[in-house]
Design a protein around this motif. Sequence first.
Motif, PDB file in Angstrom:
ATOM      1  N   ASP A   1      -7.653  -3.697   0.993  1.00 51.36           N
ATOM      2  CA  ASP A   1      -6.405  -4.125   1.628  1.00 51.36           C
ATOM      3  C   ASP A   1      -6.700  -4.676   3.016  1.00 51.36           C
ATOM      4  O   ASP A   1      -7.542  -4.143   3.745  1.00 51.36           O
ATOM      5  CB  ASP A   1      -5.428  -2.952   1.773  1.00 51.36           C
ATOM      6  CG  ASP A   1      -4.868  -2.484   0.456  1.00 51.36           C
ATOM      7  OD1 ASP A   1      -4.725  -3.315  -0.457  1.00 51.36           O
ATOM      8  OD2 ASP A   1      -4.559  -1.283   0.336  1.00 51.36           O
ATOM      9  N   LYS A   2      -5.995  -5.733   3.376  1.00 51.08           N
ATOM     10  CA  LYS A   2      -6.110  -6.304   4.716  1.00 51.08           C
ATOM     11  C   LYS A   2      -4.818  -5.995   5.460  1.00 51.08           C
ATOM     12  O   LYS A   2      -3.733  -6.347   4.991  1.00 51.08           O
ATOM     13  CB  LYS A   2      -6.334  -7.815   4.627  1.00 51.08           C
ATOM     14  CG  LYS A   2      -6.659  -8.465   5.942  1.00 51.08           C
ATOM     15  CD  LYS A   2      -7.008  -9.931   5.718  1.00 51.08           C
ATOM     16  CE  LYS A   2      -7.504 -10.565   6.989  1.00 51.08           C
ATOM     17  NZ  LYS A   2      -7.842 -11.989   6.765  1.00 51.08           N
ATOM     18  N   ILE A   3      -4.939  -5.299   6.598  1.00 51.70           N
ATOM     19  CA  ILE A   3      -3.747  -4.872   7.332  1.00 51.70           C
ATOM     20  C   ILE A   3      -3.755  -5.406   8.764  1.00 51.70           C
ATOM     21  O   ILE A   3      -4.802  -5.755   9.309  1.00 51.70           O
ATOM     22  CB  ILE A   3      -3.614  -3.333   7.358  1.00 51.70           C
ATOM     23  CG1 ILE A   3      -4.807  -2.685   8.060  1.00 51.70           C
ATOM     24  CG2 ILE A   3      -3.425  -2.784   5.954  1.00 51.70           C
ATOM     25  CD1 ILE A   3      -4.643  -1.182   8.307  1.00 51.70           C
ATOM     26  N   LEU A   4      -2.561  -5.440   9.343  1.00 54.67           N
ATOM     27  CA  LEU A   4      -2.374  -5.825  10.744  1.00 54.67           C
ATOM     28  C   LEU A   4      -1.626  -4.693  11.424  1.00 54.67           C
ATOM     29  O   LEU A   4      -0.541  -4.301  10.980  1.00 54.67           O
ATOM     30  CB  LEU A   4      -1.580  -7.129  10.850  1.00 54.67           C
ATOM     31  CG  LEU A   4      -1.211  -7.573  12.265  1.00 54.67           C
ATOM     32  CD1 LEU A   4      -2.471  -7.963  13.042  1.00 54.67           C
ATOM     33  CD2 LEU A   4      -0.234  -8.722  12.231  1.00 54.67           C
ATOM     34  N   LEU A  45      -1.311  -7.618   5.060  1.00 56.96           N
ATOM     35  CA  LEU A  45      -1.500  -9.068   5.002  1.00 56.96           C
ATOM     36  C   LEU A  45      -1.938  -9.500   3.609  1.00 56.96           C
ATOM     37  O   LEU A  45      -1.511 -10.539   3.113  1.00 56.96           O
ATOM     38  CB  LEU A  45      -2.522  -9.518   6.045  1.00 56.96           C
ATOM     39  CG  LEU A  45      -2.172  -9.212   7.496  1.00 56.96           C
ATOM     40  CD1 LEU A  45      -3.302  -9.651   8.418  1.00 56.96           C
ATOM     41  CD2 LEU A  45      -0.869  -9.880   7.890  1.00 56.96           C
ATOM     42  N   GLU A  46      -2.830  -8.724   3.009  1.00 58.97           N
ATOM     43  CA  GLU A  46      -3.300  -8.991   1.645  1.00 58.97           C
ATOM     44  C   GLU A  46      -3.513  -7.660   0.942  1.00 58.97           C
ATOM     45  O   GLU A  46      -4.119  -6.753   1.502  1.00 58.97           O
ATOM     46  CB  GLU A  46      -4.659  -9.713   1.651  1.00 58.97           C
ATOM     47  CG  GLU A  46      -4.624 -11.152   2.025  1.00 58.97           C
ATOM     48  CD  GLU A  46      -6.027 -11.751   2.046  1.00 58.97           C
ATOM     49  OE1 GLU A  46      -6.937 -11.239   1.348  1.00 58.97           O
ATOM     50  OE2 GLU A  46      -6.216 -12.722   2.773  1.00 58.97           O
ATOM     51  N   TYR A  64      -3.862  -9.892  -5.571  1.00 59.33           N
ATOM     52  CA  TYR A  64      -2.606  -9.330  -6.052  1.00 59.33           C
ATOM     53  C   TYR A  64      -1.437  -9.974  -5.311  1.00 59.33           C
ATOM     54  O   TYR A  64      -1.530 -10.271  -4.124  1.00 59.33           O
ATOM     55  CB  TYR A  64      -2.564  -7.817  -5.817  1.00 59.33           C
ATOM     56  CG  TYR A  64      -1.229  -7.232  -6.196  1.00 59.33           C
ATOM     57  CD1 TYR A  64      -0.946  -6.923  -7.515  1.00 59.33           C
ATOM     58  CD2 TYR A  64      -0.240  -7.037  -5.248  1.00 59.33           C
ATOM     59  CE1 TYR A  64       0.292  -6.421  -7.886  1.00 59.33           C
ATOM     60  CE2 TYR A  64       0.993  -6.534  -5.607  1.00 59.33           C
ATOM     61  CZ  TYR A  64       1.253  -6.239  -6.929  1.00 59.33           C
ATOM     62  OH  TYR A  64       2.488  -5.762  -7.286  1.00 59.33           O
ATOM     63  N   GLN A  65      -0.335 -10.180  -6.036  1.00 58.65           N
ATOM     64  CA  GLN A  65       0.903 -10.699  -5.456  1.00 58.65           C
ATOM     65  C   GLN A  65       2.045  -9.821  -5.947  1.00 58.65           C
ATOM     66  O   GLN A  65       2.077  -9.474  -7.135  1.00 58.65           O
ATOM     67  CB  GLN A  65       1.146 -12.142  -5.907  1.00 58.65           C
ATOM     68  CG  GLN A  65       0.034 -13.083  -5.553  1.00 58.65           C
ATOM     69  CD  GLN A  65       0.030 -14.313  -6.452  1.00 58.65           C
ATOM     70  OE1 GLN A  65       0.896 -14.515  -7.273  1.00 58.65           O
ATOM     71  NE2 GLN A  65      -0.982 -15.133  -6.284  1.00 58.65           N
TER      72      GLN A  65
END
Length: 198
Positions: free
Chosen positions: A55-58, A120-121, A139-140
Amino acid sequence: MGYTSTLGRRALRAVRSLFPILPVFSVLWLALGATAVLAISENTLENNYRLGSGDKILINVYGEDDLTVETQLSDSGLVNYPFLGELKVNGMTVAELEARIHQGLKGDYLVNPNVHVSILEYRPFYIHGEVERPGGYPYQPGLTVSKAAALAQGFTERASESKIFVVRGDDPSQTPVKVSLNTQLRPGDVITVEQSFF
């Protein structure tokens, strides 16, 4: 009597003139409903979703640019965050991570930090077996087995659309579950499409 019948005819003509545009309103109404359902399911996913590797996080603290961190989670699930050091975030929800950072910064560093964490993703899902291009795909939200197969360029000639199994990414037992083409997928899921025997 003549006046009443004239009014009745005018009203009838007015109602009939609406019939050509009623289908347009019906389509717009359905589209708005579908958009609302998708937004609700996306919010539900993010609220209940547990963060994991890939997972890409902000992480953002309002008014504190030096506390903004964008990162992709590794297998260790650790995020090195200013003032707080290493945080183990694997398995946490977005709300739990926000609360953890808020508590860590409150008092010593900031009076009342406004922390926001966004995804983010999502981590990818995987599809293999009888599809044209097996592999991992982004994934969406709203992704179904049918859409996943389309991303993998469709089924092969030997594919059995009734023998599709999913191992959920968050299932510690890694048990394959038989699914249909309309089954909703989650990040990290692994889909297997088996052969059909004619």
